[in-house]
Design a protein around this motif. Sequence first.
Motif, PDB file in Angstrom:
ATOM      1  N   GLN A   1     -77.005 -49.654 -71.271  1.00 39.71           N
ATOM      2  CA  GLN A   1     -75.648 -49.855 -70.756  1.00 39.71           C
ATOM      3  C   GLN A   1     -75.092 -51.216 -71.184  1.00 39.71           C
ATOM      4  O   GLN A   1     -73.920 -51.353 -71.476  1.00 39.71           O
ATOM      5  N   LEU A   2     -75.960 -52.222 -71.184  1.00 42.91           N
ATOM      6  CA  LEU A   2     -75.535 -53.553 -71.598  1.00 42.91           C
ATOM      7  C   LEU A   2     -75.075 -53.560 -73.055  1.00 42.91           C
ATOM      8  O   LEU A   2     -74.066 -54.186 -73.406  1.00 42.91           O
ATOM      9  N   VAL A   3     -75.807 -52.825 -73.903  1.00 39.55           N
ATOM     10  CA  VAL A   3     -75.453 -52.738 -75.333  1.00 39.55           C
ATOM     11  C   VAL A   3     -74.078 -52.098 -75.501  1.00 39.55           C
ATOM     12  O   VAL A   3     -73.233 -52.569 -76.273  1.00 39.55           O
ATOM     13  N   VAL A   4     -73.863 -50.995 -74.755  1.00 40.02           N
ATOM     14  CA  VAL A   4     -72.570 -50.297 -74.825  1.00 40.02           C
ATOM     15  C   VAL A   4     -71.448 -51.227 -74.378  1.00 40.02           C
ATOM     16  O   VAL A   4     -70.369 -51.299 -74.997  1.00 40.02           O
ATOM     17  N   TYR A   5     -71.697 -51.961 -73.284  1.00 38.94           N
ATOM     18  CA  TYR A   5     -70.694 -52.881 -72.753  1.00 38.94           C
ATOM     19  C   TYR A   5     -70.352 -53.978 -73.771  1.00 38.94           C
ATOM     20  O   TYR A   5     -69.179 -54.307 -73.996  1.00 38.94           O
ATOM     21  N   LEU A   6     -71.400 -54.521 -74.429  1.00 35.56           N
ATOM     22  CA  LEU A   6     -71.176 -55.555 -75.446  1.00 35.56           C
ATOM     23  C   LEU A   6     -70.405 -55.019 -76.641  1.00 35.56           C
ATOM     24  O   LEU A   6     -69.533 -55.703 -77.198  1.00 35.56           O
ATOM     25  N   LEU A   7     -70.733 -53.792 -77.044  1.00 36.74           N
ATOM     26  CA  LEU A   7     -70.006 -53.157 -78.160  1.00 36.74           C
ATOM     27  C   LEU A   7     -68.531 -52.979 -77.825  1.00 36.74           C
ATOM     28  O   LEU A   7     -67.643 -53.203 -78.666  1.00 36.74           O
ATOM     29  N   MET A   8     -68.285 -52.551 -76.582  1.00 38.81           N
ATOM     30  CA  MET A   8     -66.892 -52.369 -76.152  1.00 38.81           C
ATOM     31  C   MET A   8     -66.138 -53.701 -76.178  1.00 38.81           C
ATOM     32  O   MET A   8     -64.976 -53.765 -76.606  1.00 38.81           O
ATOM     33  N   LEU A   9     -66.797 -54.784 -75.747  1.00 39.67           N
ATOM     34  CA  LEU A   9     -66.172 -56.100 -75.779  1.00 39.67           C
ATOM     35  C   LEU A   9     -65.846 -56.533 -77.212  1.00 39.67           C
ATOM     36  O   LEU A   9     -64.777 -57.092 -77.481  1.00 39.67           O
ATOM     37  N   LEU A  10     -66.780 -56.235 -78.129  1.00 38.47           N
ATOM     38  CA  LEU A  10     -66.556 -56.578 -79.544  1.00 38.47           C
ATOM     39  C   LEU A  10     -65.363 -55.823 -80.118  1.00 38.47           C
ATOM     40  O   LEU A  10     -64.535 -56.377 -80.850  1.00 38.47           O
ATOM     41  N   VAL A  11     -65.286 -54.516 -79.798  1.00 33.77           N
ATOM     42  CA  VAL A  11     -64.181 -53.678 -80.286  1.00 33.77           C
ATOM     43  C   VAL A  11     -62.852 -54.198 -79.751  1.00 33.77           C
ATOM     44  O   VAL A  11     -61.855 -54.326 -80.481  1.00 33.77           O
ATOM     45  N   LEU A  12     -62.838 -54.490 -78.422  1.00 38.76           N
ATOM     46  CA  LEU A  12     -61.611 -55.010 -77.811  1.00 38.76           C
ATOM     47  C   LEU A  12     -61.210 -56.346 -78.410  1.00 38.76           C
ATOM     48  O   LEU A  12     -60.035 -56.608 -78.679  1.00 38.76           O
ATOM     49  N   SER A  13     -62.203 -57.198 -78.630  1.00 38.80           N
ATOM     50  CA  SER A  13     -61.934 -58.513 -79.209  1.00 38.80           C
ATOM     51  C   SER A  13     -61.370 -58.390 -80.623  1.00 38.80           C
ATOM     52  O   SER A  13     -60.417 -59.075 -80.996  1.00 38.80           O
ATOM     53  N   ALA A  14     -61.956 -57.470 -81.416  1.00 36.92           N
ATOM     54  CA  ALA A  14     -61.480 -57.252 -82.791  1.00 36.92           C
ATOM     55  C   ALA A  14     -60.048 -56.741 -82.776  1.00 36.92           C
ATOM     56  O   ALA A  14     -59.210 -57.149 -83.584  1.00 36.92           O
ATOM     57  N   GLY A  15     -59.763 -55.820 -81.835  1.00 38.97           N
ATOM     58  CA  GLY A  15     -58.418 -55.269 -81.724  1.00 38.97           C
ATOM     59  C   GLY A  15     -57.405 -56.338 -81.359  1.00 38.97           C
ATOM     60  O   GLY A  15     -56.311 -56.399 -81.933  1.00 38.97           O
ATOM     61  N   ARG A  18     -56.855 -58.633 -84.361  1.00 41.88           N
ATOM     62  CA  ARG A  18     -56.051 -57.953 -85.376  1.00 41.88           C
ATOM     63  C   ARG A  18     -54.573 -57.959 -84.972  1.00 41.88           C
ATOM     64  O   ARG A  18     -53.691 -58.246 -85.792  1.00 41.88           O
ATOM     65  N   GLN A  19     -54.302 -57.655 -83.703  1.00 42.04           N
ATOM     66  CA  GLN A  19     -52.930 -57.644 -83.222  1.00 42.04           C
ATOM     67  C   GLN A  19     -52.298 -59.030 -83.307  1.00 42.04           C
ATOM     68  O   GLN A  19     -51.114 -59.186 -83.630  1.00 42.04           O
ATOM     69  N   SER A  20     -53.112 -60.047 -83.056  1.00 43.01           N
ATOM     70  CA  SER A  20     -52.630 -61.427 -83.160  1.00 43.01           C
ATOM     71  C   SER A  20     -52.222 -61.756 -84.596  1.00 43.01           C
ATOM     72  O   SER A  20     -51.202 -62.418 -84.826  1.00 43.01           O
ATOM     73  N   VAL A  21     -53.012 -61.279 -85.559  1.00 43.04           N
ATOM     74  CA  VAL A  21     -52.689 -61.480 -86.980  1.00 43.04           C
ATOM     75  C   VAL A  21     -51.386 -60.771 -87.321  1.00 43.04           C
ATOM     76  O   VAL A  21     -50.511 -61.326 -88.005  1.00 43.04           O
ATOM     77  N   TYR A  22     -51.235 -59.511 -86.856  1.00 42.26           N
ATOM     78  CA  TYR A  22     -49.994 -58.766 -87.094  1.00 42.26           C
ATOM     79  C   TYR A  22     -48.788 -59.558 -86.594  1.00 42.26           C
ATOM     80  O   TYR A  22     -47.792 -59.719 -87.306  1.00 42.26           O
ATOM     81  N   ASN A  23     -48.877 -60.030 -85.349  1.00 43.60           N
ATOM     82  CA  ASN A  23     -47.747 -60.734 -84.731  1.00 43.60           C
ATOM     83  C   ASN A  23     -47.389 -62.001 -85.501  1.00 43.60           C
ATOM     84  O   ASN A  23     -46.210 -62.304 -85.707  1.00 43.60           O
ATOM     85  N   ARG A  24     -48.418 -62.739 -85.944  1.00 44.81           N
ATOM     86  CA  ARG A  24     -48.172 -63.983 -86.676  1.00 44.81           C
ATOM     87  C   ARG A  24     -47.489 -63.719 -88.006  1.00 44.81           C
ATOM     88  O   ARG A  24     -46.489 -64.366 -88.344  1.00 44.81           O
ATOM     89  N   ILE A  25     -48.001 -62.735 -88.752  1.00 43.54           N
ATOM     90  CA  ILE A  25     -47.430 -62.436 -90.077  1.00 43.54           C
ATOM     91  C   ILE A  25     -46.025 -61.858 -89.954  1.00 43.54           C
ATOM     92  O   ILE A  25     -45.131 -62.187 -90.753  1.00 43.54           O
ATOM     93  N   THR A  46     -49.706 -57.466 -96.785  1.00 39.67           N
ATOM     94  CA  THR A  46     -51.044 -57.836 -96.299  1.00 39.67           C
ATOM     95  C   THR A  46     -51.386 -57.159 -94.974  1.00 39.67           C
ATOM     96  O   THR A  46     -52.535 -57.202 -94.543  1.00 39.67           O
ATOM     97  N   ILE A  47     -50.392 -56.558 -94.314  1.00 41.45           N
ATOM     98  CA  ILE A  47     -50.661 -55.888 -93.025  1.00 41.45           C
ATOM     99  C   ILE A  47     -50.152 -54.446 -93.060  1.00 41.45           C
ATOM    100  O   ILE A  47     -49.585 -53.941 -92.088  1.00 41.45           O
ATOM    101  N   SER A  48     -50.340 -53.781 -94.204  1.00 41.19           N
ATOM    102  CA  SER A  48     -49.848 -52.398 -94.343  1.00 41.19           C
ATOM    103  C   SER A  48     -50.546 -51.427 -93.385  1.00 41.19           C
ATOM    104  O   SER A  48     -50.070 -50.315 -93.164  1.00 41.19           O
ATOM    105  N   ASP A  49     -51.680 -51.840 -92.789  1.00 36.07           N
ATOM    106  CA  ASP A  49     -52.382 -50.962 -91.853  1.00 36.07           C
ATOM    107  C   ASP A  49     -51.844 -51.076 -90.422  1.00 36.07           C
ATOM    108  O   ASP A  49     -52.375 -50.455 -89.500  1.00 36.07           O
ATOM    109  N   VAL A  50     -50.762 -51.835 -90.244  1.00 32.04           N
ATOM    110  CA  VAL A  50     -50.208 -52.023 -88.899  1.00 32.04           C
ATOM    111  C   VAL A  50     -49.720 -50.712 -88.296  1.00 32.04           C
ATOM    112  O   VAL A  50     -49.759 -50.522 -87.071  1.00 32.04           O
TER     113      VAL A  50
END
Length: 342
Positions: A1-15, A18-25, A46-50
């Motif tokens: 469960q701890l591993v799943v929780y950490l993975l979820m935090l990583l995914v959320l952090s990456a998201g 990424r959104q912060s980069v979109y907003n800045r550009i 540079t942000i065509s995947d937005v």
Amino acid sequence: QLVVYLLMLLVLSAGCNRQSVYNRILSEADAMVEQDADSAHALLQTISDVMEHGDEPSQAHYLLLTAQTAYKRYQPVPADSLLSWTVDYYDQASDRPKQCRALYYRAMPLYELGQHDEALLLLKQGEELATGLHNVLYMAKYHESLCMINDRAGCNDLMLEYAKLFLKDAIQLKDSILIARGFNHVSTAYTCLGQDSLAEKFMLKTLPYFRCSTKQEKTSILTNLGCTYHTAGNIALSKYYLELSLKVTPRSNTYAELGDVYADEGNMVEAEKCWQKALTSNNPTIVENTLTSIFNRHKQNHDDTKALEVLERLYNQKDSLSRVSEKEKIAEIQQKYDKQVV
């Protein structure tokens, strides 16, 4: 469960990152789009995947800026349904400044594609919005567009009304090239109304802005003077200003107009030289208008073989633009489908 929780935090952090980069550009591109559309376009690439990973505000902002940079660079804008969604999004979000911009960049491509009724309604809606916001820059854009539309429609009184509004906006913006263009539009309107003395008076008002203008602005002023004199039937002065404009900076639209002037003068050798230079333009409207001029001259001279060759090229030009538009629509549908699958 701890591993799943950490993975979820990583995914959320990456998201979030990424959104912060979109907003800045998007903010950086927005800040430069009016003055440097090429650089803004490069940033957006540079942000065509937005459109796949961004939130709705960043998607709407991306589509608005994509349309704005494309239109300024004479490239096809995003499909109308995407721009329609952008306008509706800003309407629902009560973001009037961006809705004002989105309406303009949805209306003008529609008008150029021949959908005049819908485009005109959007322009009137945008004009009202820009006026309510006291956004003088977009008031100027709307008033100039409505001026030119009324010119094409032959509504000379309305053309004069919008030309004067545009000139007032330009003076308020303290933009020398817009002021010169405003005087030019007023002059053209008076010419269409048969008031030649007033037309010449306003046309000559563009000259004081010449010395303080940039090289590009000087070219525009001289080309506009040449076009105005051509419309008024003064071939000698028209040719003088257009040739002077080419000495400052050679531009395809100037060559196109000068080709028409030489043709009216009966000098088809020089007309052909100018038209061929105009056909190298990356602006499809200039190419299409130049081909139409060449076709009409061949028809007048009863040279049906050459007229047919040019007509085929003209249809290929229109067909090429249609294919680009269709490619945009197919990409849009595919993108919607991919998003639904995800």
